[in-house]
Design a protein around this motif. Structure first.
Motif, PDB file in Angstrom:
ATOM      1  N   LEU A   1       0.972  -1.232  -0.044  1.00 48.60           N
ATOM      2  CA  LEU A   1       0.234  -0.136   0.131  1.00 48.60           C
ATOM      3  C   LEU A   1       1.174   1.156  -0.077  1.00 48.60           C
ATOM      4  N   LEU A   2       0.147   2.516  -0.613  1.00 51.74           N
ATOM      5  CA  LEU A   2       1.078   3.459  -0.601  1.00 51.74           C
ATOM      6  C   LEU A   2       0.635   4.484   0.043  1.00 51.74           C
ATOM      7  N   LEU A   3       0.987   4.666   1.128  1.00 50.09           N
ATOM      8  CA  LEU A   3       0.490   6.078   2.293  1.00 50.09           C
ATOM      9  C   LEU A   3       0.285   7.075   1.809  1.00 50.09           C
ATOM     10  N   VAL A   4       0.023   8.281   2.172  1.00 50.38           N
ATOM     11  CA  VAL A   4       1.065   9.208   2.352  1.00 50.38           C
ATOM     12  C   VAL A   4       0.090  10.006   2.877  1.00 50.38           C
ATOM     13  N   THR A   5       0.424  11.177   3.918  1.00 53.07           N
ATOM     14  CA  THR A   5       0.050  11.599   4.672  1.00 53.07           C
ATOM     15  C   THR A   5       0.287  13.278   5.094  1.00 53.07           C
ATOM     16  N   ASP A   6      -0.568  14.048   5.555  1.00 50.66           N
ATOM     17  CA  ASP A   6       0.535  15.530   5.944  1.00 50.66           C
ATOM     18  C   ASP A   6       1.173  15.612   7.403  1.00 50.66           C
ATOM     19  N   ALA A   7       2.534  15.596   6.802  1.00 50.42           N
ATOM     20  CA  ALA A   7       3.700  15.630   7.963  1.00 50.42           C
ATOM     21  C   ALA A   7       3.676  17.308   8.582  1.00 50.42           C
ATOM     22  N   THR A   8       2.056  18.315   8.145  1.00 51.11           N
ATOM     23  CA  THR A   8       2.847  19.586   8.919  1.00 51.11           C
ATOM     24  C   THR A   8       1.463  19.519   9.945  1.00 51.11           C
ATOM     25  N   CYS A   9       0.908  18.613  10.472  1.00 50.23           N
ATOM     26  CA  CYS A   9      -0.127  18.220  11.575  1.00 50.23           C
ATOM     27  C   CYS A   9       0.257  17.329  12.134  1.00 50.23           C
ATOM     28  N   ASP A  10       0.616  17.817  13.531  1.00 52.74           N
ATOM     29  CA  ASP A  10       1.014  17.191  14.506  1.00 52.74           C
ATOM     30  C   ASP A  10      -0.387  16.395  15.244  1.00 52.74           C
ATOM     31  N   CYS A  11      -0.720  15.126  15.343  1.00 54.47           N
ATOM     32  CA  CYS A  11      -1.436  14.052  15.762  1.00 54.47           C
ATOM     33  C   CYS A  11      -1.047  13.730  17.014  1.00 54.47           C
ATOM     34  N   SER A  12       0.281  13.915  17.385  1.00 53.56           N
ATOM     35  CA  SER A  12       0.787  13.381  19.003  1.00 53.56           C
ATOM     36  C   SER A  12      -0.374  12.853  20.225  1.00 53.56           C
ATOM     37  N   ILE A  13      -1.332  13.219  20.042  1.00 48.15           N
ATOM     38  CA  ILE A  13      -2.783  13.474  21.139  1.00 48.15           C
ATOM     39  C   ILE A  13      -2.676  12.052  20.888  1.00 48.15           C
ATOM     40  N   PHE A  14      -2.516  11.237  19.477  1.00 43.81           N
ATOM     41  CA  PHE A  14      -3.276   9.823  19.320  1.00 43.81           C
ATOM     42  C   PHE A  14      -2.077   8.992  19.540  1.00 43.81           C
ATOM     43  N   PRO A  15      -2.884   7.721  20.606  1.00 41.30           N
ATOM     44  CA  PRO A  15      -1.692   7.032  21.301  1.00 41.30           C
ATOM     45  C   PRO A  15      -0.459   6.432  20.038  1.00 41.30           C
ATOM     46  N   PRO A  16       0.225   5.514  20.110  1.00 43.12           N
ATOM     47  CA  PRO A  16       0.446   4.224  19.162  1.00 43.12           C
ATOM     48  C   PRO A  16      -0.263   3.521  18.903  1.00 43.12           C
ATOM     49  N   VAL A  17      -0.430   2.586  18.219  1.00 44.62           N
ATOM     50  CA  VAL A  17      -1.291   1.428  18.429  1.00 44.62           C
ATOM     51  C   VAL A  17      -0.231   0.395  17.921  1.00 44.62           C
ATOM     52  N   LEU A  18       0.450  -0.661  18.888  1.00 43.00           N
ATOM     53  CA  LEU A  18       1.306  -1.135  19.654  1.00 43.00           C
ATOM     54  C   LEU A  18       0.717  -2.917  18.842  1.00 43.00           C
ATOM     55  N   LEU A  19       1.769  -3.498  18.911  1.00 42.49           N
ATOM     56  CA  LEU A  19       1.845  -5.106  18.215  1.00 42.49           C
ATOM     57  C   LEU A  19       2.471  -6.445  19.923  1.00 42.49           C
ATOM     58  N   ASP A  20       2.463  -4.891  21.428  1.00 41.34           N
ATOM     59  CA  ASP A  20       3.139  -5.714  22.677  1.00 41.34           C
ATOM     60  C   ASP A  20       1.839  -6.768  22.851  1.00 41.34           C
ATOM     61  N   ALA A  21       2.838  -8.605  23.040  1.00 39.37           N
ATOM     62  CA  ALA A  21       1.814  -8.749  23.714  1.00 39.37           C
ATOM     63  C   ALA A  21       1.438  -8.690  25.487  1.00 39.37           C
ATOM     64  N   LYS A  22       0.330  -8.743  26.110  1.00 36.89           N
ATOM     65  CA  LYS A  22      -0.056  -8.760  27.141  1.00 36.89           C
ATOM     66  C   LYS A  22      -0.794 -10.226  27.748  1.00 36.89           C
ATOM     67  N   GLU A  23       0.123  -9.921  28.641  1.00 34.46           N
ATOM     68  CA  GLU A  23      -0.101 -11.396  29.285  1.00 34.46           C
ATOM     69  C   GLU A  23      -1.524 -11.329  29.632  1.00 34.46           C
ATOM     70  N   VAL A  24      -1.826 -12.661  29.670  1.00 30.00           N
ATOM     71  CA  VAL A  24      -2.981 -13.305  30.238  1.00 30.00           C
ATOM     72  C   VAL A  24      -3.521 -14.012  31.579  1.00 30.00           C
ATOM     73  N   LYS A  25      -5.079 -12.936  32.590  1.00 28.22           N
ATOM     74  CA  LYS A  25      -4.745 -13.435  33.542  1.00 28.22           C
ATOM     75  C   LYS A  25      -6.103 -13.833  33.612  1.00 28.22           C
ATOM     76  N   TYR A  26      -5.780 -14.621  34.581  1.00 27.94           N
ATOM     77  CA  TYR A  26      -6.772 -15.883  35.192  1.00 27.94           C
ATOM     78  C   TYR A  26      -6.983 -15.422  36.261  1.00 27.94           C
ATOM     79  N   ILE A  27      -8.814 -15.418  36.885  1.00 30.07           N
ATOM     80  CA  ILE A  27      -9.560 -15.097  38.243  1.00 30.07           C
ATOM     81  C   ILE A  27     -10.304 -16.097  37.950  1.00 30.07           C
ATOM     82  N   LEU A  28     -10.106 -16.822  39.011  1.00 31.49           N
ATOM     83  CA  LEU A  28     -10.373 -17.798  39.745  1.00 31.49           C
ATOM     84  C   LEU A  28     -11.718 -17.860  40.497  1.00 31.49           C
ATOM     85  N   LEU A  29     -13.010 -18.175  40.303  1.00 33.83           N
ATOM     86  CA  LEU A  29     -14.227 -18.643  40.416  1.00 33.83           C
ATOM     87  C   LEU A  29     -15.176 -18.943  40.748  1.00 33.83           C
ATOM     88  N   LEU A  30     -15.271 -19.089  42.576  1.00 31.72           N
ATOM     89  CA  LEU A  30     -15.767 -20.919  43.500  1.00 31.72           C
ATOM     90  C   LEU A  30     -16.552 -19.864  43.408  1.00 31.72           C
TER      91      LEU A  30
END
Length: 1040
Positions: A1010-1039
């Motif tokens: 894909l070709l992606l062309v974006t405006d370089a003059t507008c600061d959009c840093s208010i948007f957080p990055p979209v990350l590929l990080d893995a997250k540990e799955v936590k399990y909750i025991l239901l008695l």
């Protein structure tokens, strides 16, 4: 003087204009003409397509296969028939291993029957520690005569003696003890049987006899080396194969006294005793631990009132909890005994647990209560539960009471005064439990779970490191001792699981297909997605739970456990599932519909599964050509065959072991080696592919000779692979100039045909339309040398159609320098200087080199191939520009796919705890989804020599740990982002606070780019990055 300030009306427009000029310049967004971006994408795509088709020769190869379509047959694979055939072949192979072990059992029992015990026997034998050792006078030491050792390829080039076995003893066993000498002398009779077995079945590996007295006879003989402390801790009687063969499945409740009198050394000894008992348990056993003082408590509250499977996870979890026990209060054993008998009775009545032996292990420093009533109520007169008692400490006051408990409940009493006493005394219970089996002479055959042979670490794929052991007990047949039930020892032999996998040839399973094995406990024996190793620093290490990975943790789409349940029950059947297959280290995903065919392997606790991907994956291409024509083309220098595939069997005859698969095929076809056994169907496919692909050599050679040195400099290599594992390649540059020298070599397993998989470039191309090229760049952390990526791999599939059936015959491609791609990209991403700008509102002529624009070339998983900023190459777009990636996701051009990894390793804080899951039976109960993480100080550190029975499972090793950044098994979820090809282009404005950011995304034809062309003059840093990080799955025991 005062005055007034007055403004002329005519000044208002001027003032307004001045006010507007003071507004932030970024509010006036950069406009990106859609038609310009499309023309750039078309021009770049056309140029790219021209280069890769020309230098790969894809159009020529497609034509050559098209020309032979009339002579081709496409056969649909009958998966159920295939899995049954594979299973029968595996059963036959494993039966030969069993027969070898049976011959050893018969020889050992006959030798014992004919041996008269001699307490004064003097006998020299080959001691594996002392062989070839000399004293200061250059004489061989006692028990250390000359023992010829030679490297042997069949045994991973280890130094061995294939004509004789030798003897290993643990350091704490005296090598001239009369029992040892008599046993070694008697077992000399096994030597000719070892040799004969190996001659009958050259695929056999290690054969051995483990004696109940502690010596270990191993064939072929080797030199045994002590550890760094000069100690040999290996004791065959502690190995899983010995324990499983010597006893039947068992349900065990361990009761430990934690009253105040147990403080100090006594508690240390008690803990070590529990850990040693746990180490004698396996997957077919069930266990729980109760601690008692003033009250009774299960050391794991989640397991209250039940027994759990004694798999590695559960055992290690128990060890962690045992280590935390503290002594206080007053001991009252009655309640603990009552609770134990109740659990065992409930499991016995419900038909759960091991369904064989039941026992209570009582660990205490004394018993003063009136406990007889408990036995009368729960265990007498049938005495279905044996009670073993371990008196801790030197005090003998309570010895009669503790001994009475054991003797009146068919158990065994022992006193443990020091840590050194623990091992020998704990092992005694195994002999007691084995007596009924010994008296009845039940020669049960046992198969162990998978284990790892470290000698294969550097040379084989991870899934092929694994082995299993077949073992049988050896009994005394002497009439005078038969009623006593004397176990002489256990014989066994190792079976590399790769030998089984050879019976399920890759070429019959298609591009994405595979075979896998699991046990009747649901654990994986072998699977291409099994990852038994992890990296700690620069070292590869086995994961603590590498041999207790459940089928549902690899085939995790089987959420209702239909496949798992059927396979652990040994059923034969079929199941279809839509699956998401992670590739390229989880960065990408293939969406497949897989058909699962499964059956049991008769005479073993194993089941076999065969997976075929729906569509082209269920077709086999059959071509026909003459041997003469095919042989001529096989001899071309650019051709190679998949060396891990079995075209011809080369590992049995020593004269054939030096041959590559290609050399073996040629010798088979020319008649030079008439004894070679080859897969004629596969060889025929290779001959056909060799003929069809032969013109590629001349085509590539001509291109290389006439290659332009300027405009197309950067094309480095052309390559192709066929479904028969045949590969051809040609260099357009000198080998010393290659940017990626690992490509198509064993150092880059993902780029070649292996027993586990087709090359990644082949697999990805097969799932895209033929003629469409897949461009793949290594990510920043995988690039050679850790620097920025330098090359792009490009590939496309070659399809054939016969009678409406489409098969993938081959894949072809090129490897080009990233620099070439970048050069062509920046040349195409600009309007000519003579552009008519009258129709444009904004910068004109426009160029991606302008400061107002950011231009990216990204692939269908969002990874950047070209950017103005070199450090961004290889990174995920969401990390570089979260605003645009978020908008592309919202607009549906990309979608997020959630993936799971149940074999992950996570950094865990010291003393981290988490929930746990019991396995109540081979089928999960309601807590089966819960999974605990093994504590960091229980990270399993294997001390390897060369096979299962060498790897150390000593308590000291089990408790080694690092307090910081410890890695532990865990479950994780992670995202993969996938382009939706139905959306050819999109554009939009992103509200970024003070400005709007425009972007345009355009598909590049005949590619995954894909070709992606974006405006370089507008600061959009208010948007957080979209990350590929893995997250540990936590399990909750239901008695509940």
């Amino acid at each position: 003087m005062t005055g007034t300030w007055r403004m002329d009306r005519g000044a208002i427009p001027l003032l307004l204009l001045s006010f507007l000029c003071l507004l932030p310049a970024a509010q006036l967004q950069t406009k990106i003409p859609l038609e310009t971006v499309k023309s750039w994408a078309d021009a770049f795509g056309g140029e790219l397509y021209s280069i890769v088709t020309k230098y790969s020769g894809s159009l020529l190869l497609q034509k050559k296969y098209k020309d032979v379509e009339p002579t081709l047959k496409i056969k649909e694979v009958d998966g159920l028939e295939l899995v049954k055939k594979f299973s029968e072949q595996m059963e036959s192979m494993l039966r030969r291993k069993v027969e070898a072990v049976e011959r050893l059992v018969e020889a050992a029992e006959d030798a014992d029957l004919n041996h008269e015990y001699n307490s004064s026997l003097e006998f020299d034998y080959y001691n594996s520690l002392l062989i070839n050792e000399k004293d200061e006078n250059d004489n061989y030491v006692e028990l250390g005569d000359e023992f010829i050792l030679e490297p042997n390829e069949h045994f991973n080039n280890l130094l061995v003696n294939t004509t004789y076995s030798d003897i290993q003893l643990p350091t704490n066993v005296y090598n001239k003890d009369p029992d040892i000498l008599n046993g070694v002398y008697m077992s000399e009779a096994l030597n000719p049987v070892f040799v004969d077995n190996f001659e009958r079945d050259p695929t056999l590996t290690w054969q051995y006899f483990g004696s109940s007295t502690g010596f270990f006879r191993l064939y072929p003989g080797i030199k045994w080396l002590p550890d760094e402390n000069g100690v040999i801790s290996f004791d065959c009687r502690n190995r899983g194969w010995y324990i499983q063969a010597a006893t039947s499945p068992k349900d065990i409740v361990i009761i430990v006294d934690v009253s105040g009198s147990m403080k100090g050394l006594r508690m240390t000894i008690a803990k070590h005793t529990i850990v040693t008992i746990l180490d004698t348990l396996g997957e077919n056993d069930f266990v729980n631990i109760i601690a008692y003082n003033d009250y009774v408590h299960f050391i794991e509250p989640c397991f209250k009132g039940i027994l759990v499977q004694a798999d590695r996870d559960n055992r290690e979890h128990f060890k962690q909890l045992v280590d935390e026990l503290q002594a206080k209060g007053v001991g009252t054993v009655n309640k603990a005994l009552t609770e134990s008998f109740k659990i065992l009775r409930e499991f016995r009545d419900a038909g759960q647990g091991g369904l064989c032996n039941q026992a209570i292990m009582l660990i205490t420093d004394g018993a003063v209560e009136d406990y007889e009533a408990v036995f009368e109520k729960y265990n007498w007169p049938d005495r279905k539960v044996r009670v073993f008692t371990y008196l801790i400490g030197r005090e003998v006051t309570f010895a009669p009471n503790v001994k009475w408990i054991a003797c009146n409940n068919k158990g065994y009493y022992t006193q443990i005064s020091t840590l050194a006493d623990v091992q020998e005394n704990v092992m005694e219970y195994l002999h007691v439990l084995s007596r009924p089996m010994v008296i009845n002479h039940d020669h049960d055959i046992i198969w162990t779970e998978a284990y790892m042979d470290s000698a294969l670490f550097a040379s084989q794929a991870q899934s092929l490191l694994l082995m299993t052991t077949v073992a049988m007990p050896v009994f005394s047949k002497k009439n005078e001792t038969r009623s006593h039930g004397i176990l002489l020892g256990v014989v066994g032999s190792d079976v590399p699981l790769r030998e089984l996998l050879k019976l399920a040839p890759r070429y019959k399973l298609g591009v994405h297909g595979y075979a896998f094995l699991n046990t009747n406990n649901g654990y994986i024996l072998s699977h291409p997605d099994l990852r038994p190793l992890y990296k700690e620093g620069k070292k590869l290490k086995p994961k603590p739970n590498y041999n207790s990975v459940d089928l549902s943790e690899v085939e995790w789409e089987d959420q209702d456990e239909i496949l798992r349940t059927a396979m652990i029950n040994g059923e034969t059947g079929y199941l279809s599932m839509d699956v998401k297959v992670p590739v390229d280290k989880g960065k990408r995903v293939l969406f497949l519909t897989n058909d699962y065919f499964f059956t049991d392997i008769s005479g073993t606790p194993f089941s076999l599964g065969v997976v075929l991907s729906r569509g082209h994956g269920e077709y086999i291409l059959l071509g026909n050509t003459s041997v003469e024509e095919g042989l001529h083309d096989l001899l071309q220098p650019d051709l190679s065959l998949a060396n891990e595939w079995i075209y011809c069997i080369t590992d049995i005859d020593p004269d054939h072991r030096k041959l590559s698969q290609l050399e073996a095929v040629i010798r088979f076809l020319t008649g030079e080696e008439p004894d070679l056994e080859c897969d004629e169907e596969l060889v025929q496919e290779v001959l056909f592919d060799a003929v069809v692909t032969a013109p590629m050599e001349a085509y590539w050679t001509t291109l290389a000779l006439n290659m332009s040195t300027e405009s197309e400099a950067g094309v480095e290599m052309a390559f192709l692979g066929t479904r028969a594992g045949l590969m051809r390649s040609a260099l357009y540059v000198g080998s010393e100039k290659l940017s990626n020298r690992k490509f198509l070599t064993r150092k880059d397993k993902e780029s070649i045909f292996t027993m586990d998989h087709f090359p990644l470039w082949y697999r990805r191309a097969a799932e895209h339309p033929p003629g469409s090229f897949i461009y793949s760049i290594v990510s920043e952390d995988d690039s050679e040398g850790g620097g920025l990526p330098k090359v792009v791999t490009v590939s496309t599939a070659v399809a054939v159609s016969v009678d409406g059936k489409m098969g993938i015959a081959a894949a072809v491609g090129v490897q080009i320098k990233l620099e070439l791609l970048q050069r062509k990209f920046w040349m195409a991403m600009q309007q000519p200087n003579d552009t008519d700008c009258s129709a444009f509102d904004g910068a004109c002529p426009l160029s991606c080199q302008d400061d107002v624009l950011n231009c990216f070339l990204i692939d269908n998983n969002g990874f950047i191939l070209v950017s103005k900023r070199p450090p961004e190459i290889g990174k995920f777009l969401g990390v570089v520009d979260g605003s645009v990636m978020t908008q592309l996701l919202n607009m549906g051009m990309f979608r997020r796919v959630t993936m799971y990894d149940y074999q992950a390793m996570c950094k865990v804080p010291y003393h981290h705890h988490s929930g746990a899951r019991p396995l109540l039976s081979p089928i999960y109960a309601f807590l089966a989804a819960l999974k605990w993480l093994i504590s960091d100080f229980l990270i399993f550190l294997l001390e390897f020599n060369m096979s299962s029975f060498w790897h150390s499972e000593n308590v000291a090793d089990a408790h080694k740990h690092k307090k910081h950044d410890t890695l532990q098994p865990c479950d994780t979820e992670y995202p993969v982002f996938v382009y939706e090809p139905a959306i050819k282009e999109t554009n939009g404005l992103i509200e970024c606070g003070d400005c709007q950011k425009m972007f345009v995304a355009q598909q590049i034809a005949s590619s995954n780019l894909l070709l992606l062309v974006t405006d370089a003059t507008c600061d959009c840093s208010i948007f957080p990055p979209v990350l590929l990080d893995a997250k540990e799955v936590k399990y909750i025991l239901l008695l509940l």
